[in-house]
Motif scaffolding. Structure first.
Motif: not given
Length: 117
Positions: A52-54, A95, A97-99, A57-58, A1-3
């Motif tokens: 974070e999560g949804s 990305d 999905k990345a931190h 966004k890009t 999960m990105g944040k």
């Protein structure tokens, strides 16, 4: 999960930048939309990710650090107008999905940043 996270280091005093107001905006061309306003904790960090999560966004984002107010409250003698007041960092997220960790190292006279982990 990105944040998205951040923290602030006060390089003038060699300590975390505690109590600094940080604003987060999303950018769409010239339009800015405020997503969050937080204040750094005693470790110079935010208590939770800025995004974070949804919600992450890009796209293009902007962090605004109210460093001048922090140094003035700490009793630092600052010129008028302040040399470093609000530090504005514009960056892109490719990305989600990345931190993405975006730290700020700041003094009344200089600042730097980088993409951390």
């Amino acid at each position: 999960m990105g944040k998205l996270t951040t923290h602030v280091l006060d390089t003038a005093h060699g300590r975390p930048g505690a109590g600094i107001r940080v604003e987060l905006f999303s950018l769409d061309g010239d339009a800015r939309r405020r997503l969050a306003t937080v204040v750094t904790n005693s470790d110079g960090r935010c208590d939770a990710p800025l995004l974070e999560g949804s919600a992450f966004k890009t796209g293009e984002y902007e962090l605004v650090f109210h460093a001048g107010d922090y140094f003035a409250a700490a009793g630092v003698a600052l010129p008028a107008p302040r040399f470093i007041d609000r530090v504005v960092l514009r960056f892109g997220v490719a990305d989600p999905k990345a931190h993405y960790h975006v730290p700020l190292l700041v003094s009344p006279w200089a600042y730097s940043t980088y993409r951390g982990s």
